[in-house]
Design an enzyme around this catalytic site. Structure first.
Site, mmCIF file in Angstrom:
data_model
loop_
_atom_site.group_PDB
_atom_site.id
_atom_site.type_symbol
_atom_site.label_atom_id
_atom_site.label_comp_id
_atom_site.label_asym_id
_atom_site.label_seq_id
_atom_site.Cartn_x
_atom_site.Cartn_y
_atom_site.Cartn_z
ATOM 1 N N THR A 116 37.855 46.824 31.412
ATOM 2 C CA THR A 116 38.203 46.603 32.812
ATOM 3 C C THR A 116 37.156 45.703 33.452
ATOM 4 O O THR A 116 35.954 45.914 33.273
ATOM 5 C CB THR A 116 38.295 47.927 33.586
ATOM 6 N N PHE A 134 35.445 44.380 36.825
ATOM 7 C CA PHE A 134 35.179 44.735 38.206
ATOM 8 C C PHE A 134 34.482 43.567 38.896
ATOM 9 O O PHE A 134 33.790 42.776 38.241
ATOM 10 C CB PHE A 134 34.272 45.967 38.308
#
Length: 431
Positions: free
Chosen positions: A303, A305
């Site tokens: 992921t 960010f």
């Protein structure tokens, strides 16, 4: 009233003031009115009514008078010149509350030399500071909390129940930074945060790429055969779809706000028929057992960010930088090819292209062949490219793009996450 009497005495008895210009008399009248009334005075530079604003305004006005009369040595005495305020020397004592003689600062024996600014002053390292307050969406144990710890080690992580709240926490000075997910290697883009980037005026100042290691969690003593439901964030459910099916359990999937929140909900409500997909840290925090480890469909589950701040950082060229922009054109999507050509011509690599519906004008009517009956969706485009805004190539590319776009905004120019990465394993669980 002491300040008022002080200003009146200066105005009525001092030969210094009587020999001054009419412009200076106007300044004195402004100062007296400001000291006597609690309401604000509209100074030429348009500041408000706070003490600092009033002092700065008086200093600016009086400095102009001082510069006009500096050739007249009998008008201003050296003792009447107070210390500089915001870089302007003033002939008035701008302290609203008089100080004792013992408290007044003594004049320095030699001129004070300012220390030159350095690159460190203008652009601190993205890893600076252990006292930063960093907002993230979720509860303790969320992957966003781990991302905040990776971006700013030893920071004070502040949980928020919604992405919108994390943005507002920074805008309202409750937090110094926000760390929010924007895309996942399996689940794709988190569209909500792309929309919020456009709605709010925060700046991207960094990025974090975090390997994600999902676990299937349940209360102690619960077996997989007892489960009828699995809850987690929608992205986590999509990332574990095939693995959950292969486990041979017949369960319904239910989306909640975040992964760690799902674990907290199972523990708080003593749900023995429900499991949660979350991190191993969430299992430790909420007293759950790990029924299955590494349930993501692909071990290369990462992921990305972004870290947000109220002010942008100064772009540099001594390290790899990435820049994020958003643009649109009132005449449709034909502008996209021109934008891509501007980057390709300068050999600038793009790392992300995302389109989102134009909220203010979602539908465009075509008036050529169909006399207003044909309809097309309107889009705005998000683009990430590998170049710093300090790079001349990036500056020229954006200058060209600006010529044929109706809207262009730089969301941030920030250092790329260059930390070593390997596929998610048990050794790479969230801390």
């Amino acid at each position: 009233m002491q300040t008022l009497s002080h200003c009146q005495n200066l105005h009525n008895s001092s030969p210094l003031i009587r020999s001054s210009t009419p412009r200076f008399h106007k300044l004195i009248r402004l100062a007296v009115r400001c000291a006597y009334h609690s309401d604000s005075v509209q100074f030429p530079n348009g500041v408000g009514s706070s003490r600092a604003d009033w002092q700065s305004s008086c200093a600016i006005l009086s400095s102009k008078v001082f510069s006009q009369n500096q050739d007249s040595h009998d008008i201003f005495e050296p003792s009447s010149v107070a210390s500089a305020v915001n870089g302007y020397k003033t002939s008035l004592d701008l302290n609203l509350v008089p100080l004792d003689e013992s408290d007044k600062p003594q004049p320095p024996s030699r001129p004070h030399l300012q220390k030159p600014l350095t690159v460190t002053d203008l652009s601190p390292s993205p890893m600076h500071g252990s006292q930063l307050r960093v907002a993230y969406q979720g509860v303790p144990g969320a992957y966003s909390e781990a991302a905040a710890g990776k971006a700013y080690p030893n920071c004070e992580a502040i949980p928020c129940d919604q992405f919108e709240v994390a943005f507002q926490a920074v805008e309202l000075w409750i937090a110094d930074r926000a760390v929010l997910p924007v895309e996942n290697s399996l689940g794709g883009s988190i569209h909500r945060n792309y929309d919020l980037l456009l709605r709010h005026r925060l700046h991207i100042v960094g990025e974090v790429q975090l390997p994600v290691h999902h676990c299937l969690l349940a209360l102690p003593g619960v077996r997989k055969e007892y489960l009828t439901r699995v809850i987690s964030h929608a992205q986590a459910l999509s990332q574990c779809e095939n693995t959950i099916t292969k486990l041979g359990i017949n369960v319904t999937r239910e989306a909640v706000d975040d992964t760690a929140g799902a674990a907290e909900y199972v523990a708080a409500n003593n749900l023995r028929d429900t499991a949660a997909i979350a991190s191993s840290r969430a299992a430790e925090l909420y007293g759950l057992n790990i029924l299955a480890d590494g349930v993501q469909d692909d071990s290369s589950n990462v992921t990305r960010f972004v870290t947000l701040a109220r002010e942008p950082i100064i772009p540099r060229t001594d390290r790899p930088f990435k820049t994020s922009i958003v643009f649109a054109h009132e005449k449709g999507t034909s502008v996209l090819f021109k934008v891509l050509s501007a980057f390709a011509f300068r050999n600038i690599s793009l790392t992300k292209i995302e389109s989102r519906p134009h909220r203010n004008r979602p539908i465009r009517l075509v008036d050529d062949a169909n006399v207003g009956t044909a309809k097309h969706f309107e889009y705005i485009f998000y683009v990430d490219f590998e170049a710093s805004m300090a790079d001349v190539r990036a500056q020229n590319a954006l200058a060209e793009i600006q010529e044929f776009t109706s809207f262009l905004r730089v969301l941030g120019s920030y250092p790329m996450d260059m930390t070593p990465w390997c596929p998610s394993t048990e050794d790479h669980q969230t801390p």
